[in-house]
Design a protein around this motif. Structure first.
Motif, mmCIF file in Angstrom:
data_model
loop_
_atom_site.group_PDB
_atom_site.id
_atom_site.type_symbol
_atom_site.label_atom_id
_atom_site.label_comp_id
_atom_site.label_asym_id
_atom_site.label_seq_id
_atom_site.Cartn_x
_atom_site.Cartn_y
_atom_site.Cartn_z
ATOM 1 N N CYS A 6 -16.211 -97.226 -8.789
ATOM 2 C CA CYS A 6 -15.763 -98.610 -8.623
ATOM 3 C C CYS A 6 -14.259 -98.571 -8.387
ATOM 4 C CB CYS A 6 -16.050 -99.459 -9.852
ATOM 5 S SG CYS A 6 -17.800 -99.731 -10.218
ATOM 6 N N SER A 7 -13.824 -99.072 -7.250
ATOM 7 C CA SER A 7 -12.399 -99.094 -6.939
ATOM 8 C C SER A 7 -11.673 -100.110 -7.821
ATOM 9 C CB SER A 7 -12.183 -99.453 -5.466
ATOM 10 O OG SER A 7 -12.710 -98.466 -4.616
ATOM 11 N N GLN A 8 -10.371 -99.980 -7.830
ATOM 12 C CA GLN A 8 -9.533 -100.903 -8.590
ATOM 13 C C GLN A 8 -9.671 -102.320 -8.026
ATOM 14 O OE1 GLN A 8 -5.392 -99.626 -8.929
ATOM 15 N NE2 GLN A 8 -4.792 -101.635 -8.137
ATOM 16 N N VAL A 9 -9.899 -103.304 -8.927
ATOM 17 C CA VAL A 9 -9.910 -104.698 -8.491
ATOM 18 C C VAL A 9 -8.580 -105.376 -8.815
ATOM 19 C CG1 VAL A 9 -10.936 -105.765 -10.570
ATOM 20 C CG2 VAL A 9 -11.332 -106.774 -8.315
ATOM 21 N N MET A 28 -1.373 -103.355 -20.882
ATOM 22 C CA MET A 28 -1.863 -103.260 -19.513
ATOM 23 C C MET A 28 -3.244 -102.615 -19.464
ATOM 24 S SD MET A 28 -0.630 -104.240 -16.592
ATOM 25 C CE MET A 28 1.167 -104.158 -16.631
ATOM 26 N N HIS A 29 -4.064 -103.104 -18.517
ATOM 27 C CA HIS A 29 -5.380 -102.530 -18.277
ATOM 28 C C HIS A 29 -5.580 -102.260 -16.790
ATOM 29 C CE1 HIS A 29 -6.442 -104.567 -22.192
ATOM 30 N NE2 HIS A 29 -6.999 -103.384 -22.366
ATOM 31 N N GLN A 30 -6.461 -101.309 -16.509
ATOM 32 C CA GLN A 30 -6.954 -101.092 -15.150
ATOM 33 C C GLN A 30 -8.376 -101.645 -15.127
ATOM 34 O OE1 GLN A 30 -6.896 -96.869 -14.466
ATOM 35 N NE2 GLN A 30 -7.589 -96.387 -16.523
ATOM 36 N N ILE A 31 -8.642 -102.523 -14.166
ATOM 37 C CA ILE A 31 -9.909 -103.252 -14.129
ATOM 38 C C ILE A 31 -10.622 -102.951 -12.824
ATOM 39 C CG2 ILE A 31 -11.015 -105.515 -14.249
ATOM 40 C CD1 ILE A 31 -7.490 -105.460 -15.380
ATOM 41 N N VAL A 32 -11.935 -102.768 -12.899
ATOM 42 C CA VAL A 32 -12.757 -102.564 -11.706
ATOM 43 C C VAL A 32 -13.942 -103.516 -11.762
ATOM 44 C CG1 VAL A 32 -12.086 -100.128 -11.607
ATOM 45 C CG2 VAL A 32 -14.247 -100.753 -12.695
ATOM 46 N N GLN A 83 -4.430 -93.877 -10.814
ATOM 47 C CA GLN A 83 -5.769 -93.299 -10.809
ATOM 48 C C GLN A 83 -6.027 -92.685 -9.440
ATOM 49 O OE1 GLN A 83 -4.918 -96.568 -12.619
ATOM 50 N NE2 GLN A 83 -6.839 -97.341 -11.806
ATOM 51 N N MET A 84 -6.934 -91.709 -9.420
ATOM 52 C CA MET A 84 -7.343 -91.131 -8.145
ATOM 53 C C MET A 84 -8.863 -91.122 -8.078
ATOM 54 S SD MET A 84 -6.322 -87.140 -8.757
ATOM 55 C CE MET A 84 -6.781 -86.249 -10.250
ATOM 56 N N ALA A 85 -9.385 -91.091 -6.872
ATOM 57 C CA ALA A 85 -10.833 -91.098 -6.679
ATOM 58 C C ALA A 85 -11.451 -89.838 -7.272
ATOM 59 C CB ALA A 85 -11.171 -91.208 -5.198
ATOM 60 N N ASN A 86 -12.552 -90.008 -7.950
ATOM 61 C CA ASN A 86 -13.258 -88.901 -8.578
ATOM 62 C C ASN A 86 -14.095 -88.144 -7.539
ATOM 63 O OD1 ASN A 86 -14.338 -87.237 -10.553
ATOM 64 N ND2 ASN A 86 -14.987 -88.920 -11.872
ATOM 65 N N GLN A 87 -14.615 -87.009 -7.957
ATOM 66 C CA GLN A 87 -15.448 -86.190 -7.082
ATOM 67 C C GLN A 87 -16.624 -86.994 -6.539
ATOM 68 O OE1 GLN A 87 -17.122 -82.726 -8.998
ATOM 69 N NE2 GLN A 87 -16.874 -81.501 -7.166
ATOM 70 N N PHE A 88 -16.867 -86.892 -5.248
ATOM 71 C CA PHE A 88 -17.912 -87.595 -4.507
ATOM 72 C C PHE A 88 -17.600 -89.080 -4.284
ATOM 73 C CE2 PHE A 88 -20.418 -84.359 -7.042
ATOM 74 C CZ PHE A 88 -20.352 -83.392 -6.058
ATOM 75 N N ASN A 89 -16.428 -89.530 -4.721
ATOM 76 C CA ASN A 89 -16.038 -90.921 -4.508
ATOM 77 C C ASN A 89 -14.827 -91.019 -3.593
ATOM 78 O OD1 ASN A 89 -18.059 -91.819 -6.257
ATOM 79 N ND2 ASN A 89 -16.721 -91.711 -8.043
ATOM 80 N N GLY A 91 -12.270 -91.837 -0.848
ATOM 81 C CA GLY A 91 -12.093 -93.087 -0.121
ATOM 82 C C GLY A 91 -11.926 -94.280 -1.025
ATOM 83 N N ASP A 92 -12.309 -94.136 -2.302
ATOM 84 C CA ASP A 92 -12.126 -95.235 -3.249
ATOM 85 C C ASP A 92 -10.647 -95.434 -3.543
ATOM 86 O OD1 ASP A 92 -14.852 -95.278 -3.340
ATOM 87 O OD2 ASP A 92 -15.004 -95.096 -5.516
ATOM 88 N N ASN A 93 -10.277 -96.667 -3.795
ATOM 89 C CA ASN A 93 -8.921 -96.987 -4.222
ATOM 90 C C ASN A 93 -8.831 -96.779 -5.728
ATOM 91 O OD1 ASN A 93 -6.337 -98.011 -4.585
ATOM 92 N ND2 ASN A 93 -6.995 -100.150 -4.476
ATOM 93 N N GLY A 94 -8.602 -95.516 -6.126
ATOM 94 C CA GLY A 94 -8.495 -95.194 -7.555
ATOM 95 C C GLY A 94 -9.738 -95.608 -8.311
ATOM 96 N N GLY A 95 -9.521 -96.400 -9.342
ATOM 97 C CA GLY A 95 -10.636 -96.983 -10.073
ATOM 98 C C GLY A 95 -11.237 -96.108 -11.147
#
Length: 328
Positions: A6-9, A28-32, A83-89, A91-95
């Motif tokens: 789930c990318s960053q919202v 602060m929070h990171q939300i998806v 944040q960075m995209a995890n393995q197999f994800n 193209g995602d914007n962090g998350g």
């Protein structure tokens, strides 16, 4: 088991579970997830309040959020670790990477509309001594983003703190947060957002051991939810920028340098019976013909506007943590 990104919202100082209607909240929070996220989310079917989602499956309009990570430099200033995209994800914007695990078809009951829960304790600073059944844990990547097995064991934060004081996590840091897997079968929330869920008899189980018996007080087995955050620490590998005393330089947005205060919030928002169908249909990772996939470039377009007016841009060097690093 479902595993998907789930990318960053939005990244913002809001917490509609712990601090509803408060703008800003303590830290602060990171939300998806879905774009229904805001400072006050109704106890209702969130899927009907959202118009898009940053999650891989179009049916998942839930929201998930965790604390952010910051780098504290030698001069005392702070910088948010992206944040960075995890393995197999890719193209995602962090998350965040999301897992839903069941011991088999027809053995778990999906969450009901309005369901929400919280795991972890933002004020904790010591180990729970759960061994392999740790519910918040970390992995230090020493070579590249995905050095070592994706399923290699998590480490107690004490280990990582000791390791980090000697050398950087050259490829990044992974944080895992596991939710309880038993439900009282009645309440979709509780005053502390915890009491309506429970760990199995005998205590928490390690991921992805979901076969433990649920207690009589919480007899309904629900899918085990796990959040996995990848922090890109590669810009902070120069030890000349670290504290002079040699201590590790990373701190959660709560002000926690130990890592034990990592926590996760969850508001269920899957459309209709889509999650139940996926849990009962042998879906594995992102392979699920019963669900609708979204390409990264589509889900990355979903967002919500920032409403908290901070003194500086979120990604500037800061003289202190946003909100001062509040732990509530």
């Amino acid at each position: 088991m479902l595993r998907f990104g789930c990318s960053q919202v939005v990244i913002e100082r809001l917490d509609p579970l712990v601090d509803p209607d408060m703008n800003p909240s303590a830290h602060m929070h990171q939300i998806v997830g879905g774009d229904a996220f805001n400072s006050s989310m109704p106890v209702a079917d969130i899927a009907k309040h959202a118009s898009c989602t940053t999650c891989h499956f179009l049916e998942d309009l839930s929201n998930y959020w965790t604390a952010n990570l910051y780098f504290k430099a030698r001069n005392g200033s702070y910088k948010r670790v992206p944040q960075m995209a995890n393995q197999f994800n890719q193209g995602d914007n962090g998350g965040i990477t999301i897992y839903y695990t069941s011991p088999g078809p027809n053995l778990t009951t999906a969450f009901k509309p309005g369901f929400r829960m919280l795991t972890g304790d933002s004020t904790r600073r010591t180990s729970e001594n759960l061994g392999k059944s740790m519910q918040q844990c970390y992995r230090c990547f020493t070579k590249d983003n995905f050095g070592g097995s994706m399923y290699s064991p998590c480490m107690d934060p004490t280990y990582d703190t000791d390791y980090l004081s000697k050398q950087p996590c050259a490829g990044g840091i992974r944080s895992n947060i596991i939710f309880p897997l038993c439900w009282d079968g009645k309440n979709i929330d509780s005053p502390n957002h915890r009491d309506h869920v429970s760990h199995p008899v005998g205590g928490p189980t390690s991921f992805s051991v979901v076969t433990g018996a649920c207690p009589a007080s919480h007899p309904v087995k629900i899918p085990q939810v796990m959040l996995e955050v990848m922090w890109d620490t590669r810009a902070f590998n120069n030890k000349e920028d670290w504290p002079e005393d040699g201590s590790q330089p990373f701190v959660l947005s709560t002000g926690d340098k130990t890592g034990y205060g990592q926590h996760g919030d969850y508001v269920f928002g899957w459309e209709g019976n889509s999650l139940q169908t996926a849990m009962d249909s042998g879906c594995y990772l992102r392979n699920c013909s019963q669900l609708t996939e979204q390409a990264p470039q589509v889900k990355n377009r979903c967002s919500v506007p920032v409403t908290v007016k901070e003194h500086k841009d979120l990604d500037d060097w800061l003289p202190e943590l946003p909100g001062g690093g509040g732990g509530i």
